[in-house]
Design an enzyme around this catalytic site. Sequence first.
Site, mmCIF file in Angstrom:
data_model
loop_
_atom_site.group_PDB
_atom_site.id
_atom_site.type_symbol
_atom_site.label_atom_id
_atom_site.label_comp_id
_atom_site.label_asym_id
_atom_site.label_seq_id
_atom_site.Cartn_x
_atom_site.Cartn_y
_atom_site.Cartn_z
ATOM 1 N N HIS A 197 25.253 -116.651 62.148
ATOM 2 C CA HIS A 197 25.643 -116.368 60.765
ATOM 3 C C HIS A 197 27.121 -116.683 60.538
ATOM 4 C CE1 HIS A 197 26.562 -114.105 57.114
ATOM 5 N NE2 HIS A 197 25.257 -114.073 56.862
ATOM 6 N N VAL A 198 27.991 -116.276 61.410
ATOM 7 C CA VAL A 198 29.459 -116.454 61.458
ATOM 8 C C VAL A 198 30.230 -115.857 60.288
ATOM 9 C CG1 VAL A 198 29.421 -118.453 62.994
ATOM 10 C CG2 VAL A 198 29.589 -118.840 60.540
ATOM 11 N N ASP A 199 29.585 -115.133 59.375
ATOM 12 C CA ASP A 199 30.322 -114.470 58.305
ATOM 13 C C ASP A 199 29.704 -113.106 58.014
ATOM 14 O OD1 ASP A 199 32.411 -114.256 56.458
ATOM 15 O OD2 ASP A 199 31.253 -115.181 54.840
ATOM 16 N N LEU A 200 29.355 -112.403 59.082
ATOM 17 C CA LEU A 200 28.765 -111.081 58.937
ATOM 18 C C LEU A 200 29.861 -110.097 58.530
ATOM 19 C CD1 LEU A 200 26.101 -109.521 59.359
ATOM 20 C CD2 LEU A 200 26.899 -108.998 61.646
ATOM 21 N N ASN A 257 28.043 -109.114 52.995
ATOM 22 C CA ASN A 257 26.869 -109.922 53.322
ATOM 23 C C ASN A 257 25.744 -109.101 53.951
ATOM 24 O OD1 ASN A 257 28.086 -112.164 52.265
ATOM 25 N ND2 ASN A 257 28.825 -112.911 54.230
#
Length: 188
Positions: free
Chosen positions: A48-51, A55
């Site tokens: 995901h890299v943007d938890l 989000n």
Amino acid sequence: YMVMELLEGESLAHRLDEGEPLTVHQALRLLASCLRGLVAVHAAGVVHVDLKPDNLFLTRDGDGEPVPKLVDFGISRSLVHKPGVTFVTKTGMILGSPQYMSPEKARGAKGVDVRADLYSAGVVLYEVLTRRLPFEAENVADLLMRLWSAPPVPIETRRPELAGDLAAFVARAIAREPADRFQSAVAM
């Protein structure tokens, strides 16, 4: 056209800003549910890299308990090359929210993997339990410097009653080196 699930509820960020604080039990249930989602995402070969709380969208289960849905995969990246599938982010790009970003992602390192999401999940748990972040700074440059060079503020410093196993769990989740963290969402 695109068909999407209609979600009713609020983001975890909104809940943190406006709602009653979560108990330790509720926070751990929320994390466990989030990790189940990450198991599926990682099994599909995606990080995901943007938890972050924005989000994680909270819906309700049959008992009225919050259930997080992972949303906004706009900057996710693939763990494996799949013909015909293109992801926006490339090695060396820094996109996302620095407060929740793993140190290796913040450095733009090659080989960012599932442990970056686990780091972010640990930061989210830290924030849910303390209403603060393990690294705080006046600006992004200072935040990144602290992320790369300073230890996080131990959770038990902010909430002494969390000392012990829970503090050790959080410390492992947000360890600077990926090898020192949980190695999979299942393990976490």
